[in-house]
Design a protein around this motif. Sequence first.
Motif, PDB file in Angstrom:
ATOM      1  N   MET A  89       0.814  -1.216   0.000  1.00 39.66           N
ATOM      2  CA  MET A  89       0.000   0.000   0.000  1.00 39.66           C
ATOM      3  C   MET A  89       0.846   1.263   0.000  1.00 39.66           C
ATOM      4  O   MET A  89       0.331   2.361  -0.149  1.00 39.66           O
ATOM      5  N   ASP A  90       2.162   1.109   0.157  1.00 38.80           N
ATOM      6  CA  ASP A  90       3.041   2.269   0.217  1.00 38.80           C
ATOM      7  C   ASP A  90       3.101   2.940  -1.156  1.00 38.80           C
ATOM      8  O   ASP A  90       3.304   2.280  -2.175  1.00 38.80           O
ATOM      9  N   THR A  91       2.925   4.251  -1.196  1.00 37.76           N
ATOM     10  CA  THR A  91       2.942   4.986  -2.468  1.00 37.76           C
ATOM     11  C   THR A  91       4.275   5.672  -2.712  1.00 37.76           C
ATOM     12  O   THR A  91       4.414   6.401  -3.698  1.00 37.76           O
ATOM     13  N   GLU A  92       5.246   5.478  -1.841  1.00 38.71           N
ATOM     14  CA  GLU A  92       6.546   6.110  -2.004  1.00 38.71           C
ATOM     15  C   GLU A  92       7.358   5.370  -3.070  1.00 38.71           C
ATOM     16  O   GLU A  92       7.169   4.189  -3.331  1.00 38.71           O
ATOM     17  N   GLY A  93       8.305   6.096  -3.670  1.00 43.31           N
ATOM     18  CA  GLY A  93       9.204   5.489  -4.643  1.00 43.31           C
ATOM     19  C   GLY A  93       8.748   5.704  -6.071  1.00 43.31           C
ATOM     20  O   GLY A  93       7.660   6.218  -6.342  1.00 43.31           O
ATOM     21  N   SER A  94       9.608   5.301  -7.004  1.00 43.50           N
ATOM     22  CA  SER A  94       9.308   5.453  -8.431  1.00 43.50           C
ATOM     23  C   SER A  94       8.289   4.401  -8.873  1.00 43.50           C
ATOM     24  O   SER A  94       7.958   3.469  -8.135  1.00 43.50           O
ATOM     25  N   LYS A  95       7.804   4.548 -10.103  1.00 42.19           N
ATOM     26  CA  LYS A  95       6.867   3.556 -10.639  1.00 42.19           C
ATOM     27  C   LYS A  95       7.488   2.164 -10.683  1.00 42.19           C
ATOM     28  O   LYS A  95       6.848   1.165 -10.374  1.00 42.19           O
ATOM     29  N   GLN A  96       8.762   2.113 -11.070  1.00 42.99           N
ATOM     30  CA  GLN A  96       9.438   0.824 -11.150  1.00 42.99           C
ATOM     31  C   GLN A  96       9.515   0.170  -9.780  1.00 42.99           C
ATOM     32  O   GLN A  96       9.263  -1.031  -9.634  1.00 42.99           O
ATOM     33  N   GLU A  97       9.854   0.953  -8.754  1.00 42.95           N
ATOM     34  CA  GLU A  97       9.947   0.406  -7.399  1.00 42.95           C
ATOM     35  C   GLU A  97       8.587  -0.070  -6.901  1.00 42.95           C
ATOM     36  O   GLU A  97       8.469  -1.128  -6.275  1.00 42.95           O
ATOM     37  N   ARG A  98       7.547   0.705  -7.192  1.00 43.01           N
ATOM     38  CA  ARG A  98       6.202   0.297  -6.773  1.00 43.01           C
ATOM     39  C   ARG A  98       5.764  -0.979  -7.489  1.00 43.01           C
ATOM     40  O   ARG A  98       5.133  -1.856  -6.903  1.00 43.01           O
ATOM     41  N   TYR A  99       6.123  -1.075  -8.763  1.00 37.81           N
ATOM     42  CA  TYR A  99       5.764  -2.259  -9.531  1.00 37.81           C
ATOM     43  C   TYR A  99       6.492  -3.494  -8.992  1.00 37.81           C
ATOM     44  O   TYR A  99       5.911  -4.578  -8.874  1.00 37.81           O
ATOM     45  N   GLU A 100       7.763  -3.346  -8.640  1.00 34.28           N
ATOM     46  CA  GLU A 100       8.518  -4.472  -8.081  1.00 34.28           C
ATOM     47  C   GLU A 100       7.933  -4.912  -6.741  1.00 34.28           C
ATOM     48  O   GLU A 100       7.884  -6.109  -6.447  1.00 34.28           O
ATOM     49  N   ARG A 101       7.474  -3.947  -5.923  1.00 35.31           N
ATOM     50  CA  ARG A 101       6.834  -4.315  -4.660  1.00 35.31           C
ATOM     51  C   ARG A 101       5.533  -5.081  -4.908  1.00 35.31           C
ATOM     52  O   ARG A 101       5.194  -6.016  -4.181  1.00 35.31           O
ATOM     53  N   LEU A 102       4.811  -4.665  -5.945  1.00 36.67           N
ATOM     54  CA  LEU A 102       3.572  -5.351  -6.285  1.00 36.67           C
ATOM     55  C   LEU A 102       3.841  -6.800  -6.694  1.00 36.67           C
ATOM     56  O   LEU A 102       3.151  -7.725  -6.251  1.00 36.67           O
ATOM     57  N   LEU A 103       4.869  -7.009  -7.541  1.00 36.69           N
ATOM     58  CA  LEU A 103       5.207  -8.359  -7.962  1.00 36.69           C
ATOM     59  C   LEU A 103       5.638  -9.225  -6.782  1.00 36.69           C
ATOM     60  O   LEU A 103       5.329 -10.411  -6.711  1.00 36.69           O
ATOM     61  N   ALA A 104       6.370  -8.614  -5.855  1.00 41.69           N
ATOM     62  CA  ALA A 104       6.826  -9.360  -4.682  1.00 41.69           C
ATOM     63  C   ALA A 104       5.652  -9.755  -3.791  1.00 41.69           C
ATOM     64  O   ALA A 104       5.657 -10.816  -3.163  1.00 41.69           O
ATOM     65  N   ALA A 105       4.638  -8.906  -3.724  1.00 44.90           N
ATOM     66  CA  ALA A 105       3.496  -9.175  -2.856  1.00 44.90           C
ATOM     67  C   ALA A 105       2.496 -10.124  -3.492  1.00 44.90           C
ATOM     68  O   ALA A 105       1.794 -10.856  -2.799  1.00 44.90           O
ATOM     69  N   ARG A 106       2.447 -10.155  -4.823  1.00 42.14           N
ATOM     70  CA  ARG A 106       1.394 -10.905  -5.512  1.00 42.14           C
ATOM     71  C   ARG A 106       1.385 -12.393  -5.184  1.00 42.14           C
ATOM     72  O   ARG A 106       0.319 -12.962  -4.949  1.00 42.14           O
ATOM     73  N   PRO A 107       2.548 -13.082  -5.117  1.00 42.77           N
ATOM     74  CA  PRO A 107       2.491 -14.516  -4.805  1.00 42.77           C
ATOM     75  C   PRO A 107       1.840 -14.820  -3.466  1.00 42.77           C
ATOM     76  O   PRO A 107       1.269 -15.881  -3.296  1.00 42.77           O
ATOM     77  N   LYS A 108       1.926 -13.908  -2.493  1.00 35.95           N
ATOM     78  CA  LYS A 108       1.333 -14.133  -1.184  1.00 35.95           C
ATOM     79  C   LYS A 108      -0.189 -14.103  -1.247  1.00 35.95           C
ATOM     80  O   LYS A 108      -0.869 -14.630  -0.379  1.00 35.95           O
ATOM     81  N   GLU A 109      -0.722 -13.452  -2.294  1.00 34.64           N
ATOM     82  CA  GLU A 109      -2.164 -13.306  -2.390  1.00 34.64           C
ATOM     83  C   GLU A 109      -2.807 -14.371  -3.256  1.00 34.64           C
ATOM     84  O   GLU A 109      -4.007 -14.572  -3.201  1.00 34.64           O
ATOM     85  N   THR A 110      -2.008 -15.034  -4.081  1.00 41.55           N
ATOM     86  CA  THR A 110      -2.580 -15.990  -5.016  1.00 41.55           C
ATOM     87  C   THR A 110      -2.855 -17.323  -4.329  1.00 41.55           C
ATOM     88  O   THR A 110      -2.241 -17.676  -3.324  1.00 41.55           O
ATOM     89  N   HIS A 111      -3.802 -18.059  -4.907  1.00 41.36           N
ATOM     90  CA  HIS A 111      -4.163 -19.368  -4.390  1.00 41.36           C
ATOM     91  C   HIS A 111      -4.094 -20.376  -5.533  1.00 41.36           C
ATOM     92  O   HIS A 111      -4.369 -20.029  -6.681  1.00 41.36           O
ATOM     93  N   PRO A 112      -3.748 -21.600  -5.253  1.00 40.49           N
ATOM     94  CA  PRO A 112      -3.666 -22.604  -6.315  1.00 40.49           C
ATOM     95  C   PRO A 112      -5.003 -22.735  -7.052  1.00 40.49           C
ATOM     96  O   PRO A 112      -6.059 -22.734  -6.453  1.00 40.49           O
ATOM     97  N   SER A 113      -4.937 -22.843  -8.355  1.00 43.25           N
ATOM     98  CA  SER A 113      -6.161 -22.955  -9.151  1.00 43.25           C
ATOM     99  C   SER A 113      -6.758 -24.347  -9.008  1.00 43.25           C
ATOM    100  O   SER A 113      -6.058 -25.354  -9.042  1.00 43.25           O
ATOM    101  N   LYS A 114      -8.073 -24.403  -8.838  1.00 41.29           N
ATOM    102  CA  LYS A 114      -8.759 -25.689  -8.750  1.00 41.29           C
ATOM    103  C   LYS A 114      -8.973 -26.287 -10.128  1.00 41.29           C
ATOM    104  O   LYS A 114      -9.384 -27.431 -10.236  1.00 41.29           O
ATOM    105  N   ARG A 115      -8.750 -25.503 -11.168  1.00 45.09           N
ATOM    106  CA  ARG A 115      -9.000 -25.968 -12.520  1.00 45.09           C
ATOM    107  C   ARG A 115      -7.735 -26.410 -13.233  1.00 45.09           C
ATOM    108  O   ARG A 115      -7.775 -26.746 -14.398  1.00 45.09           O
ATOM    109  N   GLY A 116      -6.593 -26.381 -12.567  1.00 44.39           N
ATOM    110  CA  GLY A 116      -5.388 -26.918 -13.158  1.00 44.39           C
ATOM    111  C   GLY A 116      -4.654 -25.933 -14.052  1.00 44.39           C
ATOM    112  O   GLY A 116      -5.023 -24.767 -14.194  1.00 44.39           O
TER     113      GLY A 116
END
Length: 369
Positions: free
Chosen positions: A1-28
């Motif tokens: 949720m932090d808005t500090e930093g450049s767009k690239q830095e914010r995007y890298e934080r988003l990619l780092a956080a995304r795996p924690k939010e994803t769940h295994p697909s039931k459809r394979g």
Amino acid sequence: MDTEGSKQERYERLLAARPKETHPSKRGTIAKFGARLQLGDFAEIKVYNQAEFELLSGKLKWRLEHVRRTEDGESLEYFHPDVLSRIDRAKTYMLNMDEFLVRQEPYIHKIFAIFVSRTGGQEPHLCYARSLAKLRSWDEITEEFEWPLIGSEHIAKSLPNGEMDNTELETNLITSENIAKAMTYILTVIREKGLKNFVAIACDQNRLSLAAVTMLVEASGHVMLPCVFDTSDLQKSLRDMFCSACVRCSVRVSNELYLQSSYEEQLSRICNSNSTKNMNAVLLLMDYVNRLPQILLAMWHFEEHRDKPISLLGLNNKLVKIYGSHLRRELPPITFENCAAGSGLLQLLVFDALWHISPELEPEELHPR
């Protein structure tokens, strides 16, 4: 949720956080040549019951069998030659070519596709497809995200220090060589199987650089099919030239019912009624009109049209454009790395299977290999 930093830095934080939010697909997962795709990413598939999912899996299986590596090794492509030969030889067909801009941010994703359809305008069937992706610059100084992507002929230039000059953005991911190679695959099958009832190619000739493509195709020993503007693309170009007279003329050309005994007189009468003085618009319109006699004569050779009047209302990309608009809306977001590996093409095949989902079996399911 932090808005500090450049767009690239914010995007890298988003990619780092995304795996924690994803769940295994039931459809394979589906995979081909290193490209992987979670079927559960499609909202529609998430609500399928098991019977519906098995129906989709059957339609998707044979599509994946026709995915292969491109000859240049850059990406993956889909080519289904059986679509070309699965036609009624008493009727006439055309090829529809288009380029779909799927995504603009945070990277550019385009899909080039060729469809087979009837000249009467019936539903097109996917024959060839290739997906390409390109990273965009994260430089916040430029207004790069506001720049147009379609129709630009600007190519990014190299500066003396080796960096790229982003004041001119490269947008033409699908090159003339890519399109020419795809066309040679198709024309080879058409020639080998003696399919003479493919009478035209409908596309935006300027955006796809058809003049250069034709030179490359004919240099390889093939005869290019007559290429005509999609009527909506033609009329848009004429409107951009502020020539309403040529727009009206093009509408009349498309709506006319042509007779074999008088088609030349009909075309001449319509074009002579055009009173505009905008010669650039006239040249564009006449380039379209001059290709029609060859197509009309080819159509009259087949039983479907023999000794009958012909309408050219179906000689366009209308249904392909509808397909593309749904494609852009329905494809779920994926990372650039996955898209560049070929997952963008797998997404298209899942969408195409969903587009044709019905209990009715397709030819590949009736006669599996």
